[in-house]
Design a protein around this motif. Structure first.
Motif, PDB file in Angstrom:
ATOM      1  N   LEU A  71       1.067  -1.191   0.093  1.00 40.68           N
ATOM      2  CA  LEU A  71      -0.128  -0.129  -0.048  1.00 40.68           C
ATOM      3  C   LEU A  71       1.020   1.240  -0.027  1.00 40.68           C
ATOM      4  N   ALA A  72       0.300   2.479  -0.516  1.00 37.96           N
ATOM      5  CA  ALA A  72       1.143   3.515  -0.562  1.00 37.96           C
ATOM      6  C   ALA A  72       1.630   4.021   0.922  1.00 37.96           C
ATOM      7  N   GLU A  73       0.792   3.648   1.988  1.00 39.87           N
ATOM      8  CA  GLU A  73       1.215   4.217   3.279  1.00 39.87           C
ATOM      9  C   GLU A  73       2.503   3.097   3.739  1.00 39.87           C
ATOM     10  N   GLU A  74       2.371   1.739   3.253  1.00 47.40           N
ATOM     11  CA  GLU A  74       3.486   0.796   3.587  1.00 47.40           C
ATOM     12  C   GLU A  74       4.912   1.316   2.748  1.00 47.40           C
ATOM     13  N   VAL A  75       4.660   1.917   1.620  1.00 47.51           N
ATOM     14  CA  VAL A  75       5.839   2.356   0.754  1.00 47.51           C
ATOM     15  C   VAL A  75       6.309   3.482   1.587  1.00 47.51           C
ATOM     16  N   GLU A  76       5.486   4.535   1.977  1.00 44.34           N
ATOM     17  CA  GLU A  76       6.046   5.623   2.786  1.00 44.34           C
ATOM     18  C   GLU A  76       6.754   5.244   4.092  1.00 44.34           C
ATOM     19  N   ALA A  77       6.240   4.359   4.784  1.00 45.82           N
ATOM     20  CA  ALA A  77       6.753   3.909   6.015  1.00 45.82           C
ATOM     21  C   ALA A  77       8.331   3.274   5.734  1.00 45.82           C
ATOM     22  N   LEU A  78       8.329   2.613   4.710  1.00 46.43           N
ATOM     23  CA  LEU A  78       9.904   2.021   4.247  1.00 46.43           C
ATOM     24  C   LEU A  78      10.440   3.129   4.093  1.00 46.43           C
ATOM     25  N   TYR A  79       9.969   4.085   3.380  1.00 50.36           N
ATOM     26  CA  TYR A  79      10.787   5.232   2.748  1.00 50.36           C
ATOM     27  C   TYR A  79      11.360   6.063   4.079  1.00 50.36           C
ATOM     28  N   LEU A  80      10.382   6.233   5.001  1.00 50.21           N
ATOM     29  CA  LEU A  80      10.898   7.303   6.111  1.00 50.21           C
ATOM     30  C   LEU A  80      11.822   6.268   7.133  1.00 50.21           C
ATOM     31  N   ILE A 126       2.036  -0.610  10.420  1.00 50.66           N
ATOM     32  CA  ILE A 126       2.340  -0.140   8.883  1.00 50.66           C
ATOM     33  C   ILE A 126       3.764  -0.916   8.635  1.00 50.66           C
ATOM     34  N   ILE A 127       4.818  -0.486   9.262  1.00 54.10           N
ATOM     35  CA  ILE A 127       5.915  -0.773   8.826  1.00 54.10           C
ATOM     36  C   ILE A 127       6.281  -2.474   8.952  1.00 54.10           C
ATOM     37  N   ARG A 129       7.153  -4.520   5.998  1.00 53.91           N
ATOM     38  CA  ARG A 129       8.420  -5.612   6.054  1.00 53.91           C
ATOM     39  C   ARG A 129       8.227  -6.952   5.691  1.00 53.91           C
ATOM     40  N   ASN A 130       7.229  -7.361   6.223  1.00 52.47           N
ATOM     41  CA  ASN A 130       6.896  -8.649   6.145  1.00 52.47           C
ATOM     42  C   ASN A 130       6.554  -8.812   4.585  1.00 52.47           C
ATOM     43  N   LYS A 131       5.943  -8.245   3.832  1.00 54.85           N
ATOM     44  CA  LYS A 131       5.249  -8.249   2.426  1.00 54.85           C
ATOM     45  C   LYS A 131       6.625  -8.352   1.523  1.00 54.85           C
ATOM     46  N   VAL A 132       7.749  -7.368   2.005  1.00 57.05           N
ATOM     47  CA  VAL A 132       9.076  -7.279   1.201  1.00 57.05           C
ATOM     48  C   VAL A 132       9.709  -8.673   1.215  1.00 57.05           C
TER      49      VAL A 132
END
Length: 196
Positions: free
Chosen positions: A34-43, A68-69, A73-76
């Protein structure tokens, strides 16, 4: 009864959205971040912020950010270790374009990191909703762009930097911060709103 999901502040837009294992995906279904998960990884993982600070930037509570993070991380991990294709969703609502120019107004010419002015354009749905111009701090303290501008761009939540020239060190620094570079010698207001 489920709680209402609050709106998350999303600033990072990934430059690409699909990753497929070189030997082809072992599974038909792709894993979607999700966009929020991408943002969490970025931050957290790219900017290396602490959870509390990252949660503040996303305008969520720290426990919500932790969930969220963890999910991201689990999905990646599942995609990388399980041979799944990975899809990154992005929020297309708002993004920030930065450029350094000798010109105060459009068209913006002689685009380079040492231009007199830094222009920030906040865009929503291909419309400029806010413009900001500041004097380039590089002119005051004669430092390298990578040390000053990269932090300024992160603080301003810049999604893309438009420039005619850029050194490899500065480009690499921006890349590690998740800020892609678009090479252009000059650009107009209309071209800025059409970038994404």
């Amino acid at each position: 009864m489920a709680r209402h999901k609050s709106k998350r502040s999303i600033s990072f837009r990934p430059p690409c959205s699909h990753f497929i294992p070189q030997e082809h995906a072992l599974h038909e279904e792709a894993i979607s971040l999700l966009a929020e998960e991408v943002e969490a990884l970025y931050l957290m993982d790219l900017l290396e912020l602490y959870q509390e600070e990252a949660a503040q930037k996303m305008e969520v509570s720290r426990p919500t950010f932790a969930r969220i993070i963890k999910s991201a991380r689990n999905k990646v991990a599942l995609a990388l270790l399980g041979g799944h294709a990975l899809h990154l969703e992005s929020s297309k609502e708002r993004y920030v374009v930065a450029l350094c120019s000798e010109s105060e107004t459009s068209p913006y010419t002689v685009l380079n990191p040492k231009g007199k002015y830094i222009h920030f354009f906040t865009l929503e749905n291909h419309q400029t909703i806010e413009k900001q111009m500041i004097p380039n701090p590089l002119l005051l303290n004669q430092t390298k762009p990578s040390s000053v501008l990269s932090e300024l761009f992160v603080n301003q939540r810049v999604n893309v930097f438009v420039t005619g020239t850029i050194g490899q060190g500065f480009k690499s620094t921006l890349s590690t911060k998740g800020i892609p570079v678009l090479l252009r010698e000059a650009i107009t207001d209309e071209e800025i709103t059409a970038l994404w």
